[in-house]
Design a protein around this motif. Structure first.
Motif, mmCIF file in Angstrom:
data_model
loop_
_atom_site.group_PDB
_atom_site.id
_atom_site.type_symbol
_atom_site.label_atom_id
_atom_site.label_comp_id
_atom_site.label_asym_id
_atom_site.label_seq_id
_atom_site.Cartn_x
_atom_site.Cartn_y
_atom_site.Cartn_z
ATOM 1 N N PHE A 148 0.820 -1.216 0.000
ATOM 2 C CA PHE A 148 0.000 0.000 0.000
ATOM 3 C C PHE A 148 0.853 1.266 0.000
ATOM 4 N N VAL A 149 2.115 1.146 0.400
ATOM 5 C CA VAL A 149 3.068 2.248 0.256
ATOM 6 C C VAL A 149 4.006 1.904 -0.893
ATOM 7 N N ARG A 150 4.180 2.824 -1.814
ATOM 8 C CA ARG A 150 5.059 2.602 -2.960
ATOM 9 C C ARG A 150 6.275 3.513 -2.886
ATOM 10 N N VAL A 151 7.422 2.975 -3.216
ATOM 11 C CA VAL A 151 8.648 3.757 -3.309
ATOM 12 C C VAL A 151 8.852 4.074 -4.775
ATOM 13 N N SER A 176 11.011 6.487 -5.923
ATOM 14 C CA SER A 176 12.416 6.820 -6.150
ATOM 15 C C SER A 176 13.116 6.723 -4.800
ATOM 16 N N PRO A 177 14.444 6.794 -4.751
ATOM 17 C CA PRO A 177 15.128 6.726 -3.457
ATOM 18 C C PRO A 177 14.766 7.864 -2.502
ATOM 19 N N THR A 178 14.107 8.907 -3.021
ATOM 20 C CA THR A 178 13.739 10.032 -2.154
ATOM 21 C C THR A 178 12.241 10.316 -2.166
ATOM 22 N N GLU A 179 11.418 9.381 -2.660
ATOM 23 C CA GLU A 179 9.986 9.656 -2.700
ATOM 24 C C GLU A 179 9.158 8.402 -2.458
ATOM 25 N N LEU A 180 8.151 8.547 -1.583
ATOM 26 C CA LEU A 180 7.164 7.507 -1.317
ATOM 27 C C LEU A 180 5.790 8.064 -1.666
ATOM 28 N N THR A 181 4.869 7.170 -1.930
ATOM 29 C CA THR A 181 3.498 7.601 -2.168
ATOM 30 C C THR A 181 2.531 6.554 -1.627
ATOM 31 N N TRP A 182 1.409 6.999 -1.146
ATOM 32 C CA TRP A 182 0.360 6.088 -0.690
ATOM 33 C C TRP A 182 -0.999 6.741 -0.900
#
Length: 299
Positions: free
Chosen positions: A204-207, A209-215
């Motif tokens: 449910f949490v997506r990475v 990029s190495p500096t960004e997450l989204t949910w």
């Protein structure tokens, strides 16, 4: 000042109006008070862990951290006061904040065994044995998106390993995040702080990029305290916990909410600093039973 005005600031009102739930929020907001009721006091006294969120003095960065102890280390010591005993590790990014009088803190007591949770937000006062929080807001949340874990044990010989700091996620840390079913989020606004929970099936949490997450922000209680804080101040802290090994991954940065069709909301978090501590917590929890409310992550 109306009761609702006392509960919600302009940021929360902005999000409530954007989604069209101001009436529902006013109704739910009546459950927020300053008193720690007897059932809440009893609940606090049974918990082995407390999540705390605040802004660190000096840097201003917002962090979420987990404190642990023998049940009773968190307790109500008055109708509007919660006390916490125990030493906060010097290496903790909130160590100074939790030793400074007047720090605005948000706290969350969450019990995976019963899928119950309680939030208490207020101002901190150091004490000889730890700290106390004078409550401004006390309220419970529903069990939605909270995974059940039937039991835990305290691993007495577990010792924290050296903390690893970085400006972005490693591959292993990205996998840790992607496999998580729970994380905690700390946010702030002009006159307070808050700590909350987010849960879902792994993925449910997506990475991105190495500096960004989204949910995706799942439907909740309509109060929008977390998103409201972010609308007023994007600073945030995330805490991911390995419920078996006790390893923690703490992230600080900024989070912003995007609104899509049908009221769908997605939060994007930009990492400014990552802090991983192996074996940070002495608790080992049983395997999760995922909440039936969890949506399936998109393929």
């Amino acid at each position: 000042m109306t009761e609702s005005a006392a509960v919600y600031h302009a940021g929360s009102r902005t999000v409530q109006d954007r989604v069209g739930v101001r009436g529902n929020a006013d109704h739910v907001g009546r459950s927020i008070g300053r008193d720690i009721k007897p059932v809440a006091a009893a609940f606090l006294g049974l918990q082995p862990m407390l999540v705390v969120g605040a802004a660190a003095p000096g840097t201003g960065r917002v962090w979420a951290t987990a404190l642990t102890g023998t049940p009773g280390f968190v307790r109500a010591t008055g109708t509007r006061q919660m006390s916490v005993t125990g030493r906060v590790p010097v290496a903790d990014p909130l160590a100074t904040a939790l030793a400074t009088g007047g720090t605005r803190v948000g706290t969350l007591a969450l019990d995976p065994r019963t899928r119950r949770r309680m939030r208490l937000n207020g101002r901190l006062r150091p004490t000889p044995g730890g700290f106390a929080v004078e409550a401004d807001q006390v309220f419970a949340n529903c069990p939605k998106y909270l995974q059940r874990r039937e039991s835990y044990e305290t691993v007495g010989d577990r010792a924290p390993g050296p903390a690893r700091r970085s400006a972005e996620l490693t591959g292993a840390q990205a996998a840790f995040v992607a496999d998580a079913d729970t994380f905690f989020i700390a946010t702030v606004h002009g006159d307070g702080a808050d700590a909350s929970h987010r849960g879902g099936n792994p993925g449910f949490v997506r990475v991105t990029s190495p500096t960004e997450l989204t949910w995706r922000d799942y439907p909740g209680n309509a109060m929008f305290l977390t998103l409201g804080n972010l609308a007023a101040d994007p600073r945030a802290g995330l805490l991911f916990v390995d419920w078996t090994t006790g390893t923690t991954l703490r992230l600080t940065g900024e989070a912003r909410t995007g609104f899509g069709p049908g009221g769908e909301r997605r939060v994007r978090f930009t990492v400014q600093e990552a802090l991983e501590t192996p074996c940070a917590l002495p608790l080992r929890w049983s395997a999760p039973e995922y909440s039936p409310a969890n949506p399936q992550p998109p393929g």
